[in-house]
Scaffold this active site. Structure first.
Site, PDB file in Angstrom:
ATOM      1  N   ASN A  11       7.683  54.571 130.076  1.00 15.74           N
ATOM      2  CA  ASN A  11       8.858  54.906 129.269  1.00 15.74           C
ATOM      3  C   ASN A  11       9.241  53.647 128.492  1.00 15.74           C
ATOM      4  O   ASN A  11       9.830  52.733 129.053  1.00 15.74           O
ATOM      5  CB  ASN A  11       9.994  55.356 130.206  1.00 15.74           C
ATOM      6  CG  ASN A  11      11.312  55.552 129.487  1.00 15.74           C
ATOM      7  OD1 ASN A  11      11.363  55.567 128.255  1.00 15.74           O
ATOM      8  ND2 ASN A  11      12.387  55.715 130.251  1.00 15.74           N
ATOM      9  N   TRP A  12       8.880  53.633 127.227  1.00 11.51           N
ATOM     10  CA  TRP A  12       9.086  52.408 126.435  1.00 11.51           C
ATOM     11  C   TRP A  12      10.542  52.243 126.018  1.00 11.51           C
ATOM     12  O   TRP A  12      10.920  51.216 125.464  1.00 11.51           O
ATOM     13  CB  TRP A  12       8.179  52.421 125.198  1.00 11.51           C
ATOM     14  CG  TRP A  12       6.710  52.379 125.517  1.00 11.51           C
ATOM     15  CD1 TRP A  12       6.137  52.351 126.769  1.00 11.51           C
ATOM     16  CD2 TRP A  12       5.613  52.359 124.592  1.00 11.51           C
ATOM     17  NE1 TRP A  12       4.762  52.312 126.662  1.00 11.51           N
ATOM     18  CE2 TRP A  12       4.409  52.317 125.339  1.00 11.51           C
ATOM     19  CE3 TRP A  12       5.524  52.377 123.193  1.00 11.51           C
ATOM     20  CZ2 TRP A  12       3.140  52.290 124.736  1.00 11.51           C
ATOM     21  CZ3 TRP A  12       4.266  52.354 122.598  1.00 11.51           C
ATOM     22  CH2 TRP A  12       3.091  52.300 123.358  1.00 11.51           C
ATOM     23  N   GLY A 172      15.714  48.839 135.810  1.00 10.53           N
ATOM     24  CA  GLY A 172      15.878  47.623 135.033  1.00 10.53           C
ATOM     25  C   GLY A 172      16.555  46.491 135.779  1.00 10.53           C
ATOM     26  O   GLY A 172      16.979  45.505 135.172  1.00 10.53           O
ATOM     27  N   SER A 210      12.187  49.835 138.474  1.00 13.36           N
ATOM     28  CA  SER A 210      11.635  48.502 138.768  1.00 13.36           C
ATOM     29  C   SER A 210      10.246  48.537 139.393  1.00 13.36           C
ATOM     30  O   SER A 210       9.899  47.680 140.206  1.00 13.36           O
ATOM     31  CB  SER A 210      12.616  47.702 139.637  1.00 13.36           C
ATOM     32  OG  SER A 210      13.809  47.445 138.923  1.00 13.36           O
ATOM     33  N   GLY A 231       9.423  51.583 133.325  1.00 14.04           N
ATOM     34  CA  GLY A 231      10.123  51.134 132.127  1.00 14.04           C
ATOM     35  C   GLY A 231       9.616  49.774 131.668  1.00 14.04           C
ATOM     36  O   GLY A 231       8.587  49.661 131.000  1.00 14.04           O
ATOM     37  N   GLY A 232      10.304  48.732 132.061  1.00 16.57           N
ATOM     38  CA  GLY A 232      10.008  47.387 131.574  1.00 16.57           C
ATOM     39  C   GLY A 232       8.549  46.987 131.722  1.00 16.57           C
ATOM     40  O   GLY A 232       7.957  46.403 130.798  1.00 16.57           O
TER      41      GLY A 232
HETATM   42  P1  PGA Z   1      12.397  50.155 134.847  1.00 17.57           P
HETATM   43  O1  PGA Z   1      12.828  51.539 134.174  1.00 17.57           O
HETATM   44  O2  PGA Z   1      10.964  50.293 135.297  1.00 17.57           O
HETATM   45  O3  PGA Z   1      12.551  49.126 133.757  1.00 17.57           O
HETATM   46  O4  PGA Z   1      13.305  49.918 136.003  1.00 17.57           O
HETATM   47  C1  PGA Z   1      12.377  52.759 134.703  1.00 17.57           C
HETATM   48  C2  PGA Z   1      12.945  53.911 133.904  1.00 17.57           C
HETATM   49  O5  PGA Z   1      14.110  53.835 133.489  1.00 17.57           O
HETATM   50  O6  PGA Z   1      12.257  54.918 133.662  1.00 17.57           O
END
Ligand code: PGA
Length: 251
Positions: A11-12, A172, A210, A231-232
């Site tokens: 998920n960018w 995040g 995360s 995400g990140g």
């Molecule tokens: P993250 O985000 O890996 O940066 O914690 C995950 C998401 O919101 O899908």
């Protein structure tokens, strides 16, 4: 019972300009191997068509981060699931906690978006997850169960919908739940899917929050975790591919 094929979804979010998005997609495509988990990238709307072109025939699926519930109409700024299908999307994330928080989307709205995705032939990835206050209050299981009940359309099947458990406090933040906490929620999600759907055992239930290369093997080996929503760490191709490499071998 054999596990469903794992799905590793990136998920960018609202990151990357066009040049970065196409470079990232090219690097993911170059590292993707047939036979591993299914790989998915979800760029921002304006990058979808260009990223699709870069992915070409590589075994990497394309997804979007949201859609409108209606197929067309006077909805300035919105994008329909049908339009996403036109530019090559196979998946659409709906009900991400950032959309629930930023745009006030409740379970009924999320369910309507999931229905729209299914109507358009896309596979919605329906996100659920508790806040830290809800967890501290001992309400995590109840919150997730309520979101699941309210957000997943009655017509869903394991082939047409994916669930993602994303504790809001882990997104995040670099904080992740313990394997036991993930196992507890995923077992509850599985039980609820089995109670509601004939093919409940076969639904893919992703963990998100995360996830990175260093913790992927542990998180992905938890019972009833069938992949990750990243995400990140999905913004770096090598990190994203390392997460995919940590997924247990499917059937
Ligand atoms: P993250 O985000 O890996 O940066 O914690 C995950 C998401 O919101 O899908």
């Amino acid at each position: 019972m054999s596990r469903p094929r794992a799905l590793i979804a990136g998920n960018w979010k609202m990151n990357g300009r066009l040049a970065e998005a196409t470079a990232l997609a090219a690097a993911v495509a170059a590292g993707a191997r047939a036979g591993g988990p299914e790989l998915l990238v979800c760029p921002p709307f304006p990058m979808l068509a260009a990223v699709k072109g870069v992915l070409g025939a590589a075994p990497v699926s394309l997804g979007a981060q949201d859609c409108h519930a209606k197929p067309a109409g006077a909805h300035t700024g919105d994008v329909s699931a049908e339009m996403l299908g036109d530019v090559g999307c196979r998946y659409v994330i709906v009900g991400h906690s950032e959309r629930r928080a930023d745009h006030g989307e409740g379970d009924a709205a999320v369910r309507a978006k999931a229905e729209a995705g299914m109507r358009a032939g896309l596979v919605p990835i329906v996100c659920v997850g508790e806040t830290l206050a809800e967890r501290d209050a001992g309400a995590a299981l109840a919150i997730v169960a309520a979101q699941l009940a309210g957000s997943i359309p009655a017509a869903a099947t394991a082939a047409t919908l994916v669930v993602a458990y994303e504790p809001v406090w882990a997104i995040g933040t670099g904080r992740t739940p313990t394997a036991a906490q993930v196992a507890e929620i995923h077992a509850k999600i599985r039980a609820d899917l089995v109670a509601r759907f004939a093919d409940g055992p076969a639904f893919r239930v992703l963990y998100g929050g995360s996830v990175k290369a260093a913790n992927a093997a542990e998180l992905l080996s938890v019972a009833n975790v069938d992949g990750a929503l990243v995400g990140g760490a999905a913004l770096k191709a090598d990190e994203f591919l390392a997460i995919a490499a940590a997924a247990p071998k499917g059937n």
